[in-house]
Design an enzyme around this catalytic site. Structure first.
Site, mmCIF file in Angstrom:
data_model
loop_
_atom_site.group_PDB
_atom_site.id
_atom_site.type_symbol
_atom_site.label_atom_id
_atom_site.label_comp_id
_atom_site.label_asym_id
_atom_site.label_seq_id
_atom_site.Cartn_x
_atom_site.Cartn_y
_atom_site.Cartn_z
ATOM 1 N N SER A 1 -81.053 -65.499 72.223
ATOM 2 C CA SER A 1 -80.554 -64.268 71.596
ATOM 3 C C SER A 1 -79.738 -63.350 72.499
ATOM 4 O O SER A 1 -79.131 -62.396 72.008
ATOM 5 C CB SER A 1 -81.724 -63.473 71.007
ATOM 6 N N LYS B 1 -80.696 -52.528 72.787
ATOM 7 C CA LYS B 1 -81.054 -53.244 71.559
ATOM 8 C C LYS B 1 -82.203 -52.529 70.869
ATOM 9 O O LYS B 1 -83.137 -52.059 71.533
ATOM 10 C CB LYS B 1 -81.446 -54.684 71.910
ATOM 11 N N SER C 1 -79.763 -63.015 68.269
ATOM 12 C CA SER C 1 -80.026 -61.783 67.550
ATOM 13 C C SER C 1 -79.454 -60.543 68.225
ATOM 14 O O SER C 1 -79.324 -59.509 67.576
ATOM 15 C CB SER C 1 -81.526 -61.609 67.360
#
Lengths: 492, 95
Positions: A184, A85, A160
């Protein structure tokens, strides 16, 4: 959507991959090329990657193949192509947090979790798309491009960590790392039909994770199955002197805990997690999963977590307050994109921030600044901290009686792109079942538990602090008795 | 409590953000909706409840005060938008 198997090396179990490597039937370079080819073929549709590191990945693969030829000890994640990420800093590899503010940012060091992946000899193929600074639940807040759900390209992958979940679902990487502040990792894992684990707060170092809400942020694995999640967690967990909130606890052998035996486990199912607002199809899948646990010898009954309905309000005040403080560092002086021709220093700060941040980030900075400002601190921030105590007590009390708490990960399957962008409050409600867990700091995993009209549904298994072994054991036993996790999107 | 356009301006000033008139209007509406929802917390009696700032039972984390290697200046400045003589450069602060 009709699914068909993606015939991929990534469908092999980790131990099978390692066996093939040991027998020289497979090379790390082949594994890496599988990943890069799949990304090239599919990412135009998915949008999971923000930065690719093809050259670096090929170099690492070559070095690992040379090591393989020479023999000797191999790392825990040897040769596995991984995506990271884009809020974890990677030395020499662009890290943007999906924000224009950091469009040009090349970090000078590795986050601890990234360093540990390298030590475990995984191969980093690139950096994954996300909501800007991890603020959002749909990945539509990326400053670059939305991510699309591999099961239905008109739908969001969640957020997210939308890129982290979509990349695994689409077979672009063997595993990925995500971060979870209010859901997330778990919510996108549920939407994309993959496994996502949020460890206990403090188990994985946050050093080098760009801070959103420091008392909640936690890094964790996104994988195709529970066994892989246990391996990745093994590689990244552990105390780090560089993170003063890192927990100094003994790290158990997570994969050894996957015994398949859940007989006698006591499961509490919060009635608030199957109540109003939860899609009946989601509720049905969860009840089926609970039936599966029963047939495996575990027992479940209803429990109450009475403060659940207050969690979203408390969370948005706390997380936004922490964010408003953490994001003060983005001032256009030391890194990031600076506004052109500033009149003076104040103008430089204000314009750099205003031009660099997107709407959701500004909204949360505004909310947090307001909640912390003179005259409102007690009414909002302090009140929310006290409610956090009540929510944590709900979990403490339930865990006196139960080994695990189980419910849905998200109240609905993935929604359509654009469906909720105009209404921030509605968007925040998608995290209603993951946020209480984050506020309590306890570990939780989302595993696939079936489908609702072709869209994946996630089962959330929540454990006691630092009891990842029981969470993983239960998730693995359930997974072994079902085949939801083996289904792949057709990507047509 | 309700947030006015003037409040939005004040908060934006504290947060070092320049907002357009359109943004001010939009944020005033959205922040009011969120804060109205947050008033739900007032249904709970929290007298005598200790606030939780952190879930781990952590006190101050100390270490020996010893010299350790640091980053070389050129690395620290590698991402600087502007720099001069080994320092970050900003517009003049003093007239």
């Amino acid at each position: 959507m009709k699914e068909e198997p993606v015939l991929s090396l990534f469908d092999l179990r980790l131990s099978d991959v390692h066996d093939r490597l040991a027998r020289k039937e497979l090379s790390v370079s082949e594994l890496t090329e599988t990943s890069l080819k799949r990304i090239a073929e599919t990412d135009g549709k998915i949008g999971a990657f923000l930065t690719l590191d093809e050259e670096g990945a090929r170099q690492t693969a070559k070095a690992l193949d040379e090591q393989l030829a020479a023999g000797g000890e191999r790392g825990l994640l040897f040769g596995l192509p991984a995506g990271i990420k884009d809020n974890m800093v990677t030395e020499g590899l662009r890290t943007t947090c999906a924000s224009r503010f950091l469009d040009n940012h090349i970090p000078i060091y590795d986050a601890t979790a990234v360093r540990k992946l390298r030590s475990a000899q995984a191969v980093t193929v690139g950096k994954l798309n996300m909501d800007e600074f991890a603020m959002g639940g749909s990945n539509e807040n990326s400053a670059y491009q939305p991510v699309r759900n591999p099961w239905d390209l008109s739908r969001v992958p969640g957020g997210s960590s939308g890129g982290s979940a979509a990349a695994v679902a689409a077979g672009q990487a063997y595993f990925t790392l995500g971060s979870d502040t209010g859901g997330s990792i778990r919510q996108p894992a549920a939407y994309c039909g993959v496994v996502g684990l949020k460890p206990t707060y403090g188990l994985v170092s946050r050093f080098g994770l760009v801070a959103f809400a420091s008392s909640l942020d936690q890094i964790g694995p996104v994988t195709k199955n529970v066994e892989d999640a246990a391996f990745v967690l093994q590689a990244i967990a552990g105390h780090d002197p560089m993170d003063s909130t890192s927990a100094d606890v003994d790290i158990p052998d997570y994969t050894a805990a996957l015994s398949g035996d859940v007989r006698g486990l006591r499961i509490g199912v919060p009635k608030e997690y199957l109540g109003q607002g939860v899609d009946p199809r989601v509720k049905e899948r969860v009840l089926e999963a609970l039936g599966q646990f029963e047939s495996l010898g575990a027992a479940w009954e209803e429990v109450s977590l009475p403060h659940t309905e207050y969690a979203v309000a408390a969370y948005y005040l706390l997380a936004s307050s922490e964010a408003s403080s953490n994001l003060a560092r983005f001032d256009g002086v030391r890194y990031g994109v600076r506004a052109e021709n500033p009149d003076n220093l104040m103008d430089l700060y204000r314009r750099s921030r205003s031009e660099g941040f997107g709407p959701e980030v500004k909204r949360r900075i505004m909310l947090g600044t307001y909640a912390l400002s003179s005259g409102y601190y007690d009414a909002y921030y302090l009140k929310a901290q006290k409610v956090r105590t009540l929510i944590k007590r709900d979990f403490d009390q339930a865990f006196e009686k139960y080994d695990l708490i189980v419910g849905p990960t998200a109240p609905t399957p993935a929604f359509k792109l654009g469906e909720q962008v105009g209404d921030p409050l509605q968007m925040y409600m998608n995290d209603i079942l993951t946020i209480p867990v984050s506020l309590a700091g306890v570990p939780a995993i989302s595993v696939p538990c079936g489908f609702a009209d072709g869209l994946p549904v996630g089962l959330q298994i929540i454990g006691k602090p630092f009891d990842e072994t029981t969470v993983l054991r239960a998730a693995h036993a359930y997974e072994s008795a079902t085949d939801h996790h083996t289904r792949r999107p057709a990507l047509s | 409590m309700s947030i006015s356009a003037k409040d939005v301006e004040h908060v934006a000033d504290l947060a070092r953000l320049d907002l357009s008139d359109e943004e001010k209007d939009r944020f005033a509406g959205q922040l009011n909706a969120i804060l109205k929802y947050a008033e739900k917390l007032n249904e709970l009696d929290t007298d005598g409840v200790e606030p939780t700032s952190h879930v781990l039972p952590l006190a101050n984390v100390m270490r020996e005060d010893e010299v350790r290697p640091s980053w070389p200046i050129e690395k620290v400045l590698a991402n600087a938008p502007d720099e001069e003589d080994g320092q970050f450069k900003v517009p003049a602060v003093l007239e």
